[in-house]
Design an enzyme around this catalytic site. Structure first.
Site, PDB file in Angstrom:
ATOM      1  N   ARG A 134      -0.637  12.603 -11.549  1.00 22.41           N
ATOM      2  CA  ARG A 134      -0.523  13.263 -10.494  1.00 22.41           C
ATOM      3  C   ARG A 134       0.078  12.287  -9.433  1.00 22.41           C
ATOM      4  NH1 ARG A 134      -5.309  16.386 -11.967  1.00 22.41           N
ATOM      5  NH2 ARG A 134      -6.938  14.921 -11.478  1.00 22.41           N
TER       6      ARG A 134
ATOM      7  N   PHE B  66       0.979  26.659 -14.144  1.00 18.94           N
ATOM      8  CA  PHE B  66      -0.438  26.164 -14.524  1.00 18.94           C
ATOM      9  C   PHE B  66      -0.977  25.526 -13.585  1.00 18.94           C
ATOM     10  CE2 PHE B  66       2.203  26.958 -18.403  1.00 18.94           C
ATOM     11  CZ  PHE B  66       1.686  28.126 -19.122  1.00 18.94           C
TER      12      PHE B  66
ATOM     13  N   ALA C 149       2.522  32.811 -16.633  1.00 20.80           N
ATOM     14  CA  ALA C 149       3.605  31.674 -16.335  1.00 20.80           C
ATOM     15  C   ALA C 149       4.831  32.127 -16.998  1.00 20.80           C
ATOM     16  CB  ALA C 149       2.833  30.296 -16.841  1.00 20.80           C
TER      17      ALA C 149
ATOM     18  N   CYS D 296      -2.158  19.065 -23.559  1.00 19.63           N
ATOM     19  CA  CYS D 296      -3.505  18.372 -23.811  1.00 19.63           C
ATOM     20  C   CYS D 296      -4.024  19.135 -25.113  1.00 19.63           C
ATOM     21  CB  CYS D 296      -4.340  18.868 -22.674  1.00 19.63           C
ATOM     22  SG  CYS D 296      -4.620  20.732 -22.275  1.00 19.63           S
TER      23      CYS D 296
END
Length: 417
Positions: A231, A247, A303, A363
């Protein structure tokens, strides 16, 4: 919100004072000597008596030499989660306090960097397998993934109180744990185990930005701390760039992009409550001129469908961030996950402006970093938008990796030609 009375914890049966003795296969012996934190059910060759969740199991080699000690769980294919390797050790409050102290020391610099929300204990990788502890400023959230921890909770909480002062300690249970109420002795998900939780929406800071997380109902423990460094990298790329966050969840990447100078930010997620939290996080940072100047909009939609619709409407963005949930939780899901990453890549580069930047993460631990990066590069090339990957990243310091299976996060930053 439910508060656990002291007598409820007192009524949890302690682990048996008698330790289970286990013999294991040669392959398991080798893995344990190398420090692996799991012993699987099929690796046990000799067990003289049954055990209960939380009993301490001592594992020996063929010459009856000590290999490891760990938490026994007869309900899991990971039959023993290893606490200590190499030499006998007393597993007690002092041992737990030592592990927690070491984990806290590894994160000691984070609060000095304007970060009061982070992972304090990263399970196996911090020597406490099957347990996560996240810090949200003065609130600690324990996420338990195995019934083996339940008998040890009173001792663990006492050790935690030695190491860190907290206003409240909240219990979160994995889905598998919630399906085993008979092993919980009255404990429930989202129960406050110690102290007080005045409001489930807990505020904390990350790199100086203010966030709010619902520690009782939010995903995982309420926030995804593992993307903190990514981030921050996005904030450094966002100046003057119209940004799309796919997302988006509660808008972590979105807020960082705005703080970095993105004039417009669109947060896309299928969850309307998550997007409402994203709006709230922007409101908490209106004192920052860059955030106040940014136009933040939200879109609650699937999405894949939304990206296709944006493409049809010829909407273009200078920076696109794609951070999907885990797409392969089992071996048989890997192929489908790779296809999904490729489809997301094609849709994302189609809404990127010329010379735009793509930030894409995975992830899914079962998809290797090499396979993920290759899939994304191939998909972009197939639609004639080849990537120049200028950065790759993995785990932040509060998400250390101590064994191969513990690695899951990978992220790429690419200029799209």
């Amino acid at each position: 919100m439910t508060i656990a009375p002291a007598e409820l914890l007192a009524h949890i049966p302690p682990p048996s004072g008698r330790r289970l003795a286990l013999r294991v296969t040669p392959a398991a012996q080798r893995a344990l000597r190398q420090g692996h934190p799991w012993l699987f059910e099929q690796a046990i060759t000799d067990q003289r008596e049954p055990g209960r969740p939380g009993d301490l199991a001592v594992i020996f080699d063929d010459q009856r030499r000590f290999l490891a000690i760990g938490l026994y769980d007869p309900t899991s294919v990971i039959r023993v989660r290893i606490l200590h390797h190499g030499a006998p050790a007393a597993i007690n409050q002092a041992w737990f306090a030592a592990q927690l102290t070491a984990a806290a020391a590894r994160r000691a610099d984070l609060p000095t960097q304007g970060t009061t929300g982070y992972r304090l204990v990263h399970g196996e990788n911090d020597g406490l397998p099957g347990l996560v502890i996240d810090r949200y400023d003065a609130i600690l959230v324990l996420k338990v993934y195995t019934a083996a921890w339940i008998p040890h909770l009173p001792t663990l909480l006492a050790a935690l109180a030695e190491v860190m002062t907290a206003q409240g300690v909240v219990l979160r249970l994995s889905r598998e744990m919630r399906r085993q109420p008979a092993l919980l002795y009255g404990l429930e998900d989202a129960m406050t185990l110690a102290g007080d939780l005045p409001n489930p929406a807990v505020r904390f800071t990350e790199n100086g930005l203010c966030f709010e997380a619902d520690v009782l109902r939010g995903q995982k423990t309420g926030f995804f701390f593992d993307q903190r460094e990514n981030r921050a990298a996005v904030a450094g790329l966002a100046a003057g760039r119209r940004t799309l966050n796919v997302f988006a969840y509660t808008g972590g990447f979105s807020l960082y992009a705005a703080s970095g100078g993105a004039p417009e930010v669109l947060s896309l997620d299928i969850s309307a409550p998550a997007l409402a939290a994203a709006v709230r996080n922007f409101e908490l940072n209106q004192h920052l001129p860059a955030v106040a100047a940014a136009t933040h909009t939200v879109l609650a939609a699937d999405a894949f469908d939304a990206l296709a619709a944006l493409r049809e409407r010829r909407q273009r963005f200078d920076l696109v961030i794609v951070d999907p949930p885990a797409l392969a939780k089992q071996e048989r899901e890997i192929e489908g996950a790779v296809r999904a990453y490729q489809r997301l890549t094609r849709l994302s580069v189609d809404v990127l402006a010329p010379a735009g930047t793509l930030v894409m993460a995975s992830c899914s631990s079962r998809v290797s970093a090499a396979d993920f990066f290759a899939a994304v590069e191939q998909a972009a090339a197939e639609v004639d938008r080849p990537l120049h990957i200028f950065a790759r990243s993995g785990h932040a310091l509060d998400h250390p990796i101590a064994f191969a299976e513990g690695a899951y996060l990978k992220c790429l930053f690419a200029a799209v030609r």
